[in-house]
Design an enzyme around this catalytic site. Sequence first.
Site, short mmCIF file in Angstrom:
data_model
loop_
_atom_site.label_atom_id
_atom_site.label_comp_id
_atom_site.label_asym_id
_atom_site.label_seq_id
_atom_site.Cartn_x
_atom_site.Cartn_y
_atom_site.Cartn_z
N LYS A 52 0.83 -1.22 0.00
CA LYS A 52 0.00 0.00 0.00
C LYS A 52 0.86 1.26 0.00
CE LYS A 52 1.51 1.53 3.68
NZ LYS A 52 2.29 1.34 4.69
N SER A 62 5.08 -3.97 3.73
CA SER A 62 5.50 -5.38 3.55
C SER A 62 5.02 -6.23 4.72
CB SER A 62 7.03 -5.49 3.40
OG SER A 62 7.69 -5.24 4.62
N GLU A 77 0.29 -7.89 12.92
CA GLU A 77 0.94 -6.58 12.82
C GLU A 77 1.35 -6.06 14.21
OE1 GLU A 77 2.26 -5.22 9.93
OE2 GLU A 77 0.88 -3.52 9.77
N ASP A 99 -2.76 -0.46 7.62
CA ASP A 99 -2.00 -1.21 6.60
C ASP A 99 -2.64 -2.56 6.30
OD1 ASP A 99 -0.32 0.93 6.82
OD2 ASP A 99 1.45 -0.19 7.44
N1 ATP Z 1 7.76 -11.44 3.11
C1 ATP Z 1 8.09 -11.39 4.40
N2 ATP Z 1 8.54 -12.50 5.03
C2 ATP Z 1 8.88 -12.46 6.34
N3 ATP Z 1 8.83 -11.35 7.12
C3 ATP Z 1 8.41 -10.23 6.54
C4 ATP Z 1 8.01 -10.18 5.16
N4 ATP Z 1 7.64 -8.93 4.88
C5 ATP Z 1 7.80 -8.22 6.02
N5 ATP Z 1 8.25 -9.00 7.02
C6 ATP Z 1 8.53 -8.59 8.41
O1 ATP Z 1 8.12 -7.25 8.54
C7 ATP Z 1 9.25 -6.40 8.88
C8 ATP Z 1 9.12 -5.07 8.16
O2 ATP Z 1 7.98 -4.43 8.66
P1 ATP Z 1 7.90 -2.88 8.87
O3 ATP Z 1 6.55 -2.62 9.39
O4 ATP Z 1 9.06 -2.39 9.66
O5 ATP Z 1 8.06 -2.28 7.39
P2 ATP Z 1 6.99 -2.16 6.22
O6 ATP Z 1 5.75 -2.89 6.63
O7 ATP Z 1 7.63 -2.57 4.96
O8 ATP Z 1 6.72 -0.59 6.15
P3 ATP Z 1 5.46 0.24 6.74
O9 ATP Z 1 5.05 -0.43 8.00
O10 ATP Z 1 6.01 1.61 6.99
O11 ATP Z 1 4.46 0.22 5.66
C9 ATP Z 1 10.45 -7.19 8.45
O12 ATP Z 1 11.57 -6.81 9.24
C10 ATP Z 1 10.03 -8.64 8.71
O13 ATP Z 1 10.19 -8.97 10.07
C1 MEV Z 2 3.37 4.65 10.65
C2 MEV Z 2 2.00 3.99 10.46
O1 MEV Z 2 1.01 4.98 10.65
C3 MEV Z 2 1.83 3.48 9.05
C4 MEV Z 2 2.87 2.54 8.55
O2 MEV Z 2 2.57 2.18 7.22
C5 MEV Z 2 1.86 2.89 11.48
C6 MEV Z 2 0.44 2.37 11.60
O3 MEV Z 2 -0.52 3.07 11.25
O4 MEV Z 2 0.30 1.25 12.13
MG MG Z 3 4.72 -2.44 8.40
#
Ligand code: ATP
Ligand code: MEV
Ligand code: MG
Length: 381
Positions: A10, A148, A193, A204
């Site tokens: 997203k 992710s 999450e 998310d």
């Molecule tokens: N495909 C995957 N397989 C295993 N673990 C994953 C995978 N994708 C994400 N993760 C887990 O999620 C963590 C990343 O999550 P994080 O919330 O920090 O970043 P994001 O979700 O990419 O960004 P945001 O939350 O800002 O949208 C990774 O360190 C890992 O632990």
């Molecule tokens: C930073 C944040 O607002 C968005 C992360 O994509 C965290 C959340 O809403 O859980």
């Molecule tokens: Mg995340």
Amino acid sequence: MEVKARAPGKIILAGEHAVVHGSTAVAAAIDLYTYVTLRLPLQSDENSDRLTLQLKDLSLEFSWSVSRLKEVIPNDSNTSSPSTPASCSGEILKSIALLVEEQNIPEEKIWLSSGISTFLWLYTSIRGFSPATVIITTELPYGSGLGSSAAFCVALTSALIASSISDKTHREGWCSLDETNLELLNKWAFEGEKIIHGKPSGIDNTVSAYGNMIKFCSGEITRLQSNMPLRMLITNTKVGRNTKALVSGVSERTVRHPDAMKSVFNAVDSISKELAAIIQSKDEVSVTEKEESIKELMEINQGLLQSMGVSHSSIDTVIRTTLKHKLTSKLTGAGGGGCVLTLLPTVVSGTVVDKAVEELESYGFQCFTASIGGNGAEICF
Ligand SMILES: Nc1ncnc2c1ncn2[C@@H]1O[C@H](COP(=O)(O)OP(=O)(O)OP(=O)(O)O)[C@@H](O)[C@H]1O
Ligand SMILES: C[C@@](O)(CCO)CC(=O)[O-]
Ligand SMILES: [Mg+2]
């Protein structure tokens, strides 16, 4: 038996972080997915007593015998059942951490620990201690603001829930889940999450589950119908960061300066509401005028994210570079590095965009576009 599921990443158009504190935010699904294949073994398979997780893109495999899982994860302290999602207690999380530690994750990939813990919690909560092989691949950059973690939780819970649907008649291609299962998997994904984000707002996992474009406030979802073209350039600064740490940094700042931060969150709330209204508006205002308003709202939102302490010098570089080409940018997701959105108004020529991309890539950033507002979680038998 094999079940496949996929869930999208997203972008957050407005309202990240403030949404954790009760403000409105606007988010949209993008056409980059995390895929999960769940394979249930036959009695005769040599892996019929193991739970195996394969992270294909990283060439990593983790595996536990079912008896080891039963030994370590206290079955009776788990208050949830597949149809009643509950949070992972601190005690269970500690036991799960032990199972993750035993896998000797390479030091440079230690950030995967929370994802693997989440996998074990969601799997054992929904499917119990039954053996399986779970294969994950993703088109999303890890930990970069494109959700992710949520796509991982949503795709995984979709596959787990789909495996218990009785009608598994083979259908061609991807199909969506019914409302009841969507609601259920979204609740489970939110619990996942929590392990990764600490204190997620739920935006998310919700946009990944439902797809399209949503307005989100304190768990309340409004599906948005966009009435204008919306093109964004996504720039990955490739600066690693962690959503959990950034979210808790904002909370700490809020404890120190509650009144000031309340005003910041209120301002973000107004921005998101105004943005949602512009995107949905059917009145006579020209697309160019709407784009001008969106540009300004993105600029104000970025300033407020800066004041929450979640921007980064790499994000500033993207903003400065795109501004040279009269393009407006803001961070998306948790910030601290990660991805930046740049609005590409309809009147902007391809040459301008190409020049901006060339300059951004000369700094080592990676630029791409994605289609906005597509499908949410889907399954395939
Ligand atoms: N495909 C995957 N397989 C295993 N673990 C994953 C995978 N994708 C994400 N993760 C887990 O999620 C963590 C990343 O999550 P994080 O919330 O920090 O970043 P994001 O979700 O990419 O960004 P945001 O939350 O800002 O949208 C990774 O360190 C890992 O632990
Ligand atoms: C930073 C944040 O607002 C968005 C992360 O994509 C965290 C959340 O809403 O859980
Ligand atoms: Mg995340």
